[in-house]
Each structure stands twice: as structure tokens, then as C-alpha cells.
Design a protein around this motif. Sequence first.
Motif, PDB file in Angstrom:
ATOM      1  N   UNK A   1      82.154 -31.645 -30.927  1.00 45.91           N
ATOM      2  CA  UNK A   1      80.889 -31.724 -31.594  1.00 45.91           C
ATOM      3  C   UNK A   1      80.127 -30.431 -31.308  1.00 45.91           C
ATOM      4  N   UNK A   2      79.489 -29.938 -32.314  1.00 39.09           N
ATOM      5  CA  UNK A   2      78.662 -28.746 -32.181  1.00 39.09           C
ATOM      6  C   UNK A   2      77.209 -29.170 -32.284  1.00 39.09           C
ATOM      7  N   UNK A   3      76.426 -28.884 -31.254  1.00 38.30           N
ATOM      8  CA  UNK A   3      75.007 -29.224 -31.234  1.00 38.30           C
ATOM      9  C   UNK A   3      74.202 -27.962 -31.492  1.00 38.30           C
ATOM     10  N   UNK A   4      73.167 -28.106 -32.275  1.00 36.54           N
ATOM     11  CA  UNK A   4      72.225 -27.014 -32.492  1.00 36.54           C
ATOM     12  C   UNK A   4      70.905 -27.435 -31.872  1.00 36.54           C
ATOM     13  N   UNK A   5      70.450 -26.702 -30.872  1.00 37.04           N
ATOM     14  CA  UNK A   5      69.184 -27.000 -30.205  1.00 37.04           C
ATOM     15  C   UNK A   5      68.192 -25.901 -30.539  1.00 37.04           C
ATOM     16  N   UNK A   6      67.048 -26.305 -31.043  1.00 37.93           N
ATOM     17  CA  UNK A   6      65.983 -25.362 -31.360  1.00 37.93           C
ATOM     18  C   UNK A   6      64.934 -25.442 -30.269  1.00 37.93           C
ATOM     19  N   UNK A   7      64.501 -24.286 -29.789  1.00 40.87           N
ATOM     20  CA  UNK A   7      63.547 -24.259 -28.691  1.00 40.87           C
ATOM     21  C   UNK A   7      62.530 -23.150 -28.910  1.00 40.87           C
ATOM     22  N   UNK A   8      61.303 -23.437 -28.549  1.00 45.28           N
ATOM     23  CA  UNK A   8      60.267 -22.402 -28.600  1.00 45.28           C
ATOM     24  C   UNK A   8      60.347 -21.482 -27.397  1.00 45.28           C
ATOM     25  N   UNK A   9      61.076 -21.885 -26.352  1.00 47.45           N
ATOM     26  CA  UNK A   9      61.155 -21.125 -25.111  1.00 47.45           C
ATOM     27  C   UNK A   9      62.328 -20.156 -25.064  1.00 47.45           C
ATOM     28  N   UNK A  10      63.261 -20.268 -25.974  1.00 50.53           N
ATOM     29  CA  UNK A  10      64.455 -19.433 -25.956  1.00 50.53           C
ATOM     30  C   UNK A  10      64.174 -18.121 -26.673  1.00 50.53           C
ATOM     31  N   UNK A  11      64.525 -17.027 -26.037  1.00 52.03           N
ATOM     32  CA  UNK A  11      64.318 -15.711 -26.639  1.00 52.03           C
ATOM     33  C   UNK A  11      65.597 -15.239 -27.328  1.00 52.03           C
ATOM     34  N   UNK A  12      66.740 -15.355 -26.629  1.00 52.02           N
ATOM     35  CA  UNK A  12      68.016 -14.959 -27.212  1.00 52.02           C
ATOM     36  C   UNK A  12      68.900 -16.194 -27.364  1.00 52.02           C
ATOM     37  N   UNK A  13      69.749 -16.220 -28.389  1.00 54.83           N
ATOM     38  CA  UNK A  13      70.649 -17.356 -28.584  1.00 54.83           C
ATOM     39  C   UNK A  13      71.564 -17.549 -27.372  1.00 54.83           C
ATOM     40  N   UNK A  14      71.866 -18.817 -27.079  1.00 58.80           N
ATOM     41  CA  UNK A  14      72.694 -19.147 -25.915  1.00 58.80           C
ATOM     42  C   UNK A  14      73.731 -20.187 -26.316  1.00 58.80           C
ATOM     43  N   UNK A  15      74.974 -20.008 -25.865  1.00 59.51           N
ATOM     44  CA  UNK A  15      76.070 -20.937 -26.130  1.00 59.51           C
ATOM     45  C   UNK A  15      76.490 -21.566 -24.814  1.00 59.51           C
ATOM     46  N   UNK A  16      76.629 -22.911 -24.815  1.00 58.22           N
ATOM     47  CA  UNK A  16      77.062 -23.625 -23.616  1.00 58.22           C
ATOM     48  C   UNK A  16      78.229 -24.539 -23.965  1.00 58.22           C
ATOM     49  N   UNK A  17      79.229 -24.569 -23.094  1.00 57.42           N
ATOM     50  CA  UNK A  17      80.329 -25.520 -23.211  1.00 57.42           C
ATOM     51  C   UNK A  17      79.975 -26.703 -22.318  1.00 57.42           C
ATOM     52  N   UNK A  18      79.802 -27.887 -22.909  1.00 62.01           N
ATOM     53  CA  UNK A  18      79.381 -29.077 -22.191  1.00 62.01           C
ATOM     54  C   UNK A  18      80.569 -29.997 -21.944  1.00 62.01           C
ATOM     55  N   UNK A  19      80.357 -31.044 -21.151  1.00 58.96           N
ATOM     56  CA  UNK A  19      81.401 -32.039 -20.936  1.00 58.96           C
ATOM     57  C   UNK A  19      81.817 -32.626 -22.269  1.00 58.96           C
ATOM     58  N   UNK A  20      83.109 -32.905 -22.360  1.00 60.44           N
ATOM     59  CA  UNK A  20      83.623 -33.446 -23.605  1.00 60.44           C
ATOM     60  C   UNK A  20      83.840 -32.332 -24.595  1.00 60.44           C
ATOM     61  N   UNK A  21      84.256 -32.674 -25.775  1.00 58.03           N
ATOM     62  CA  UNK A  21      84.458 -31.628 -26.798  1.00 58.03           C
ATOM     63  C   UNK A  21      83.130 -31.264 -27.438  1.00 58.03           C
ATOM     64  N   UNK A  22      82.199 -30.742 -26.617  1.00 61.05           N
ATOM     65  CA  UNK A  22      80.853 -30.440 -27.093  1.00 61.05           C
ATOM     66  C   UNK A  22      80.484 -29.000 -26.780  1.00 61.05           C
TER      67      UNK A  22
END
Length: 93
Positions: A1-22
Amino acid sequence: MLELALSDEVVTPRVELLDGPRVRLTISASENIAHGLEFCRSDLIQAVELALQHLHENDVAPARIFIRADDTSEVISTVDPTITYGSKAIVRP
């Protein structure tokens, strides 16, 4: 699963590999999504490939089934197929 998180605090895009196929891509809410994808394209591709490898080869990613209502995008149930079908279950859509 690919999650898109929008944040007002993030300056540069960030990619994280989470538990599971996420994989989670976090970008600024005010940033153009296409620009964010272009900025972290290689990290995103690598994370997706690792998530798929964990799922298919290493068997370390728990699978989930998401059942959605036909008329909305609301998740109405989540199920861990290994509980129903055992630890060697292969679930495909």
C-alpha cells in the motif's frame, strides 16, 4: 500500500518504508504533488521495491484485506488472512 501524507510541517518530501507492504510519502500540503514525486522518485521506487520484496520473498510483511463500501471510499472491515487461512496464505485480489 502506498500512503500519501500531507503535512504543513514538512519542508522536503520524505519516503518511509513501514511495517508490512506499506510505503509512506510525506509532502508539504502546499507543494505540488508532481514536484514532490519528482523530487523523491528514486527513494520512492526503492521503497516500493523493498516492500514488494518483503511481501513476496522474505515473507515478513503481514497482508491485509481492505473491504470498502461500494458507494463510498470508507473502509468497512480489515482482515488478517493469516488468521483465517494460516501462515502460508497467499491472498490475491
